[in-house]
Scaffold this active site. Sequence first.
Site, mmCIF file in Angstrom:
data_model
loop_
_atom_site.group_PDB
_atom_site.id
_atom_site.type_symbol
_atom_site.label_atom_id
_atom_site.label_comp_id
_atom_site.label_asym_id
_atom_site.label_seq_id
_atom_site.Cartn_x
_atom_site.Cartn_y
_atom_site.Cartn_z
ATOM 1 N N GLU A 79 -1.045 -0.510 -1.088
ATOM 2 C CA GLU A 79 0.163 -0.733 -1.731
ATOM 3 C C GLU A 79 0.689 0.264 -2.228
ATOM 4 O O GLU A 79 1.573 0.237 -3.277
ATOM 5 C CB GLU A 79 -0.622 -1.675 -3.000
ATOM 6 N N CYS A 111 -4.356 -5.378 -4.096
ATOM 7 C CA CYS A 111 -5.439 -4.966 -4.070
ATOM 8 C C CYS A 111 -6.441 -5.831 -2.907
ATOM 9 O O CYS A 111 -7.567 -5.287 -2.548
ATOM 10 C CB CYS A 111 -6.304 -4.569 -5.307
ATOM 11 N N HIS A 233 -13.733 -6.633 -7.411
ATOM 12 C CA HIS A 233 -12.611 -5.881 -7.510
ATOM 13 C C HIS A 233 -12.737 -5.171 -8.774
ATOM 14 O O HIS A 233 -12.557 -5.910 -9.931
ATOM 15 C CB HIS A 233 -11.344 -6.414 -6.910
HETATM 16 N N1 COA Z 1 -14.086 1.310 -29.231
HETATM 17 C C1 COA Z 1 -14.753 0.540 -28.299
HETATM 18 N N2 COA Z 1 -13.978 -0.500 -27.838
HETATM 19 C C2 COA Z 1 -12.720 -0.646 -28.034
HETATM 20 C C3 COA Z 1 -11.847 0.320 -29.025
HETATM 21 C C4 COA Z 1 -12.921 1.240 -29.666
HETATM 22 N N3 COA Z 1 -12.101 2.263 -30.579
HETATM 23 N N4 COA Z 1 -10.741 -0.222 -29.252
HETATM 24 C C5 COA Z 1 -10.529 -1.029 -28.009
HETATM 25 N N5 COA Z 1 -11.730 -1.509 -27.528
HETATM 26 C C6 COA Z 1 -11.863 -2.570 -26.667
HETATM 27 C C7 COA Z 1 -11.152 -3.740 -27.028
HETATM 28 O O1 COA Z 1 -12.114 -4.596 -27.953
HETATM 29 C C8 COA Z 1 -11.070 -4.289 -25.446
HETATM 30 O O2 COA Z 1 -12.468 -4.755 -25.175
HETATM 31 P P1 COA Z 1 -12.606 -6.548 -24.735
HETATM 32 O O3 COA Z 1 -11.935 -6.342 -23.318
HETATM 33 O O4 COA Z 1 -13.948 -6.633 -24.467
HETATM 34 O O5 COA Z 1 -11.886 -7.270 -25.570
HETATM 35 C C9 COA Z 1 -11.013 -3.185 -24.687
HETATM 36 O O6 COA Z 1 -11.567 -1.987 -25.404
HETATM 37 C C10 COA Z 1 -9.630 -2.918 -24.142
HETATM 38 O O7 COA Z 1 -8.551 -2.762 -25.146
HETATM 39 P P2 COA Z 1 -7.363 -3.502 -25.413
HETATM 40 O O8 COA Z 1 -6.839 -3.107 -26.616
HETATM 41 O O9 COA Z 1 -7.486 -5.070 -25.147
HETATM 42 O O10 COA Z 1 -6.630 -2.728 -24.303
HETATM 43 P P3 COA Z 1 -5.195 -2.381 -23.870
HETATM 44 O O11 COA Z 1 -4.180 -2.864 -24.547
HETATM 45 O O12 COA Z 1 -5.200 -0.928 -23.638
HETATM 46 O O13 COA Z 1 -5.237 -3.082 -22.298
HETATM 47 C C11 COA Z 1 -5.822 -3.133 -20.047
HETATM 48 C C12 COA Z 1 -6.524 -2.851 -21.499
HETATM 49 C C13 COA Z 1 -7.228 -3.174 -19.078
HETATM 50 C C14 COA Z 1 -5.135 -4.553 -20.131
HETATM 51 C C15 COA Z 1 -4.727 -2.102 -19.478
HETATM 52 O O14 COA Z 1 -5.667 -0.925 -19.350
HETATM 53 C C16 COA Z 1 -4.333 -2.528 -18.335
HETATM 54 O O15 COA Z 1 -2.923 -2.855 -18.202
HETATM 55 N N6 COA Z 1 -4.778 -1.889 -17.160
HETATM 56 C C17 COA Z 1 -4.327 -2.410 -15.763
HETATM 57 C C18 COA Z 1 -4.755 -3.615 -15.324
HETATM 58 C C19 COA Z 1 -4.730 -3.787 -13.818
HETATM 59 O O16 COA Z 1 -5.020 -2.978 -13.112
HETATM 60 N N7 COA Z 1 -4.632 -4.936 -13.470
HETATM 61 C C20 COA Z 1 -4.455 -5.198 -12.142
HETATM 62 C C21 COA Z 1 -5.047 -6.460 -11.463
HETATM 63 S S1 COA Z 1 -6.449 -6.914 -11.870
#
Ligand code: COA
Length: 388
Positions: A79, A111, A233
């Site tokens: 992709e 993916c 995945h």
């Molecule tokens: N210590 C430990 N854990 C922590 C933390 C800290 N200080 N701060 C946050 N976290 C945890 C949160 O509780 C959360 O856990 P949970 O998923 O069990 O609720 C996790 O870390 C992620 O935190 P969050 O605030 O939700 O993260 P984010 O807003 O940065 O977004 C993604 C996370 C994954 C959505 C983001 O990285 C993303 O968009 N990734 C790409 C997604 C992707 O590739 N999708 C493709 C299709 S699958």
Amino acid sequence: MNIGIESLSFFTSRYVLDLRTMAKARGVDAEKVVNGIGQEKMSVPPPGEDVITLAANAGHQALASIDTDSIEMVMFATESATDQSKAGGIYVHNLLKLKPYCRVIELKQACYSGTAGLLLARDMIQQHPERKVLILMSDIARYGLNSAGEITQGAGAIAMVVSSQPKIMTIEPDSGYYTQDVMDFWRPNYRDEALVDGKYSVRIYLKALTESWNLYHQRTRIGFEQFARFCYHLPFSRMAEKAHKHLAKINHIDLSENELATHINDGLIYNREIGNIYTGSLYLSLISMLENNPQDMSNQKVSLFSYGSGCVGELFAGQVLPGYRNYLNSDLHQSLLESRKELSYPEYSDFYNFAYAEDGTTQTMPSFDTGCYRLSQIKDHKRIYEML
Ligand code: COA
């Protein structure tokens, strides 16, 4: 007739950023990256490394013990393609010196497309058991600087040979699949960075998993307990935990922490070190599980769930073959990971910001370690590759 994976290898960039370094630069708590997202490091491609060179390196490894004249088809799943028209697999076909009497195509569905390649190859071999298919899955995951997705980047390629003489795993014929028109992750043609609605993508991933599982179970009557391991995945490695707990829940199974760890943990090790490699990430998890599992997995059933945003999901099963360990590239993969050069944050920024010529002028690439193949020049809008 058994059909499945005869040979399997991955390649990743020779440069790596520790995500604690990025967390520090971004003012993010490193605990969030390591425990919340589940990522330790990410491979970063240097100038002169693209999906073609990554795939050629992986292909070179996967073909080491295969008669290349038996390859009748190359499927290149990506992709992050370099051209809107020409299949990237044609460059790789040339670099790997495959015979001209061979089909080459490129596959796209986020993916998921590598899985489409594997299962289409399986069906083709059913008709023509003497033919072998080389499947390449190669991607550079690139999100906006400072975006939530930035820490989930990565780069790498998987190469697998699918044939009627599988040595590692047979691929069973039944699967469950699901498609829904959604915008959880996409990259318009005019953009280098993906756009993502991250939290939505996690929810829709779980929905696709539910639907795929339900169809799979309805068709096969095979249950959760019949699988020894589960590979998913992995856009980031904690996704496996979310997915596996969800799969257990819809099957009314009360999963202990020990069972969760046994089912998925060995399959997360390489992805935590490399990051998201998009099309290849499910198969990187499979390689990680096979190479890092201390137990002999012979004759065990493995569940494989593939997801591509947009979205298509598919769940299918593989059975590990006795003697599979003799055909893995474990030592090579370990040394590939251990010998990567660690980047500072400014070095990562320089790699990220490197601009490829888009105006037809001649651009000679700076010299970085890109394995056995490199993009040496872009000239008259054409990419020129060389074998080192
Ligand atoms: N210590 C430990 N854990 C922590 C933390 C800290 N200080 N701060 C946050 N976290 C945890 C949160 O509780 C959360 O856990 P949970 O998923 O069990 O609720 C996790 O870390 C992620 O935190 P969050 O605030 O939700 O993260 P984010 O807003 O940065 O977004 C993604 C996370 C994954 C959505 C983001 O990285 C993303 O968009 N990734 C790409 C997604 C992707 O590739 N999708 C493709 C299709 S699958």
